[in-house]
Design an enzyme around this catalytic site. Structure first.
Site, PDB file in Angstrom:
ATOM      1  N   GLN A 115       5.835   3.373  -1.850  1.00 29.42           N
ATOM      2  CA  GLN A 115       4.639   3.000  -1.094  1.00 29.42           C
ATOM      3  C   GLN A 115       4.880   1.732  -0.295  1.00 29.42           C
ATOM      4  O   GLN A 115       5.150   0.683  -0.869  1.00 29.42           O
ATOM      5  CB  GLN A 115       3.469   2.794  -2.059  1.00 29.42           C
ATOM      6  CG  GLN A 115       2.197   2.277  -1.418  1.00 29.42           C
ATOM      7  CD  GLN A 115       1.049   2.170  -2.407  1.00 29.42           C
ATOM      8  OE1 GLN A 115       0.497   3.167  -2.839  1.00 29.42           O
ATOM      9  NE2 GLN A 115       0.706   0.952  -2.795  1.00 29.42           N
ATOM     10  N   TYR A 117       3.056  -0.694   1.465  1.00 32.70           N
ATOM     11  CA  TYR A 117       1.785  -1.348   1.784  1.00 32.70           C
ATOM     12  C   TYR A 117       1.964  -2.868   1.877  1.00 32.70           C
ATOM     13  O   TYR A 117       1.883  -3.456   2.940  1.00 32.70           O
ATOM     14  CB  TYR A 117       0.728  -1.023   0.725  1.00 32.70           C
ATOM     15  CG  TYR A 117      -0.029   0.262   0.908  1.00 32.70           C
ATOM     16  CD1 TYR A 117       0.424   1.271   1.757  1.00 32.70           C
ATOM     17  CD2 TYR A 117      -1.215   0.494   0.220  1.00 32.70           C
ATOM     18  CE1 TYR A 117      -0.281   2.450   1.908  1.00 32.70           C
ATOM     19  CE2 TYR A 117      -1.931   1.671   0.368  1.00 32.70           C
ATOM     20  CZ  TYR A 117      -1.467   2.647   1.209  1.00 32.70           C
ATOM     21  OH  TYR A 117      -2.162   3.819   1.352  1.00 32.70           O
ATOM     22  N   SER A 118       2.194  -3.512   0.730  1.00 31.55           N
ATOM     23  CA  SER A 118       2.182  -4.976   0.653  1.00 31.55           C
ATOM     24  C   SER A 118       3.275  -5.605   1.504  1.00 31.55           C
ATOM     25  O   SER A 118       4.377  -5.058   1.645  1.00 31.55           O
ATOM     26  CB  SER A 118       2.353  -5.436  -0.798  1.00 31.55           C
ATOM     27  OG  SER A 118       1.262  -5.015  -1.586  1.00 31.55           O
ATOM     28  N   SER A 151       7.590  -0.574  -5.330  1.00 32.26           N
ATOM     29  CA  SER A 151       8.076   0.012  -6.581  1.00 32.26           C
ATOM     30  C   SER A 151       9.038   1.163  -6.307  1.00 32.26           C
ATOM     31  O   SER A 151       8.740   2.059  -5.503  1.00 32.26           O
ATOM     32  CB  SER A 151       6.894   0.525  -7.413  1.00 32.26           C
ATOM     33  OG  SER A 151       6.001  -0.515  -7.719  1.00 32.26           O
ATOM     34  N   GLU A 235      -5.374   6.181  -7.172  1.00 31.63           N
ATOM     35  CA  GLU A 235      -4.376   5.394  -7.899  1.00 31.63           C
ATOM     36  C   GLU A 235      -4.668   5.329  -9.384  1.00 31.63           C
ATOM     37  O   GLU A 235      -3.778   5.153 -10.192  1.00 31.63           O
ATOM     38  CB  GLU A 235      -4.305   3.984  -7.309  1.00 31.63           C
ATOM     39  CG  GLU A 235      -3.132   3.190  -7.787  1.00 31.63           C
ATOM     40  CD  GLU A 235      -2.924   1.920  -6.996  1.00 31.63           C
ATOM     41  OE1 GLU A 235      -1.838   1.340  -7.091  1.00 31.63           O
ATOM     42  OE2 GLU A 235      -3.841   1.489  -6.276  1.00 31.63           O
ATOM     43  N   SER A 360      -5.091  -7.923  -7.196  1.00 32.79           N
ATOM     44  CA  SER A 360      -5.308  -9.094  -8.050  1.00 32.79           C
ATOM     45  C   SER A 360      -6.736  -9.140  -8.577  1.00 32.79           C
ATOM     46  O   SER A 360      -7.646  -8.476  -8.061  1.00 32.79           O
ATOM     47  CB  SER A 360      -5.015 -10.372  -7.262  1.00 32.79           C
ATOM     48  OG  SER A 360      -5.992 -10.557  -6.245  1.00 32.79           O
ATOM     49  N   GLU A 362      -8.849 -11.436  -8.225  1.00 33.56           N
ATOM     50  CA  GLU A 362      -9.766 -11.942  -7.200  1.00 33.56           C
ATOM     51  C   GLU A 362     -10.247 -10.816  -6.286  1.00 33.56           C
ATOM     52  O   GLU A 362     -11.429 -10.731  -5.937  1.00 33.56           O
ATOM     53  CB  GLU A 362      -9.070 -13.033  -6.379  1.00 33.56           C
ATOM     54  CG  GLU A 362      -8.797 -14.327  -7.132  1.00 33.56           C
ATOM     55  CD  GLU A 362      -7.588 -14.244  -8.061  1.00 33.56           C
ATOM     56  OE1 GLU A 362      -7.381 -15.182  -8.843  1.00 33.56           O
ATOM     57  OE2 GLU A 362      -6.850 -13.231  -8.003  1.00 33.56           O
TER      58      GLU A 362
END
Length: 384
Positions: A115, A117-118, A151, A235, A360, A362
């Site tokens: 994936q 994304y980040s 990952s 997910e 996270s 938050e």
């Protein structure tokens, strides 16, 4: 939903156990294990459509499979991202050609996915991503940028990438969901990220003009944010219950260690162990409850907050019951040589990241505040 045991489910459970017992004794690589699962038809049980080499199973049997797989301590799955994230996304947003091309190899365990994304500056704040995809011909894009915390990128054949196709856009506008082949030497570089545990499941991925075909855009150009958010909804689910079986195995090991070391004689520590057990049972019933209700926007965030903190506390307990020995290597360790962590040391170190990865704390609290409680949105640095 009714999750009382059903006779057919118990027959299915016996079939699962028999198959796992027969195949777990044979040596496998992670990739060959995926192919073994695929040949037996264990991949794609949860897909809302069949006909792609998968077989569908009712939700209760999906739960049985996930729990028995975890209980048997079968190998970690390399195909999870393709099976449980990309496949449902293609079934929802993909063209028939995309489904016919990509779902059968996933069901056979032959193609692995990661994936994209980040990014270094866009982890929890995904809308700030900078990776760009430029249309260089009528039939192709060139992807340039960096993804991180990817990952299993070192094992993957393909990566689904969220990239900015409109250079004038801001935030969640102008993004596109692309399927990118990883076998592009010189255009894609994967660098493992060494973790506290010494392992490297996560990676940095650098795209330098990597090619992606226009026919592999999912959901249409510019609609990437909608597709990406839909994917995140897949997910969590049945896999959460399997995760909890793994947690139960870890808790049992912590309890055994507490009894062996005498730490269980401490009434305060015994109380903490009982609390961990009770909270794990509560998480299970919460997960079962939310499996039957897809309308609750807070459910995934609540589940993430619950298990992440629970697992971190378990890691801390693991070190407490070990005492000073938990900070030391094996008795025969030489200071000049690295050593493998034991399971409880690995649990403690890896669980420190639980409240960060996968969204996270938050971010989860912000989702609950804004989407459920209706509180004012947090100010954004750039207005979209």
């Amino acid at each position: 939903m009714n999750f009382e045991p059903d006779p057919q489910d118990e027959v299915f459970r016996a079939q699962v156990r028999t198959w796992l017992e027969a195949h777990l004794g044979t040596p496998h690589t992670r990739r060959s294990w995926e192919r073994t699962l695929g040949r037996a038809g264990w991949i794609g049980l949860s897909w809302p459509e069949d006909g792609y080499g998968n077989r569908r199973a009712p939700l209760t049997q999906q739960v049985v499979w996930a729990e028995e797989y975890a209980r048997s301590q079968a190998p970690p799955r390399s195909g999870h991202i393709g099976e449980n994230l990309l496949a449902p996304t293609l079934l929802t947003h993909g063209t028939q050609a995309q489904k016919s091309r990509f779902l059968p190899p996933i069901a056979r365990g032959e193609e692995l996915w990661c994936q994209g994304y980040s990014e270094p500056g866009a982890g929890s704040d995904l809308a700030g991503l900078r990776t760009a995809a430029v249309r260089d011909t009528p039939t192709s894009y060139r992807v340039t940028g960096q993804k991180t915390w990817t990952s299993l990128a070192h094992e993957a054949d393909w990566c689904f990438v969220l990239a900015r196709t409109d250079p004038t856009s801001h935030r969640h506008h102008g993004l596109t969901f692309l399927l990118v082949p990883m076998d592009q030497p010189g255009r894609i570089e994967v660098r493992p990220i060494r973790q506290l545990t010494g392992t490297s499941e996560f990676n940095e991925v650098f795209f330098d003009g990597a090619a992606a075909r226009a026919e592999h855009v999912v959901g249409g150009e510019g609609n990437g944010w909608r597709v990406a958010m839909s994917l995140l909804g897949f997910e969590r689910g049945v896999s959460t219950l399997a995760q909890q079986i793994g947690f139960a195995n870890e808790l049992a090991e912590v309890v055994r260690t507490a009894l062996a070391t005498g730490a269980a004689d401490d009434p305060v520590l015994r109380d903490r162990l009982v609390t961990q057990w009770a909270e794990l049972r509560t998480m299970r019933w919460n997960a079962l409850r939310t499996l039957g209700d897809t309308t609750d926007p807070a459910a995934p965030s609540v589940a993430k907050l619950l298990w992440a903190h629970w697992h971190q506390r378990l890691g801390e307990l693991a070190m407490q019951v070990r005492g000073a020995a938990g900070a030391a290597g094996p008795a025969d360790w030489s200071p000049t040589e690295p050593y493998a962590l034991d399971p409880l040391q690995h649990l403690f170190l890896f669980s420190r990241a639980d409240t960060i990865y996968g969204g996270s704390d938050e971010i989860q609290r912000t989702i609950i505040a804004e989407r459920v409680l209706g509180l004012p949105k947090e100010p954004r640095g750039t207005k979209g």
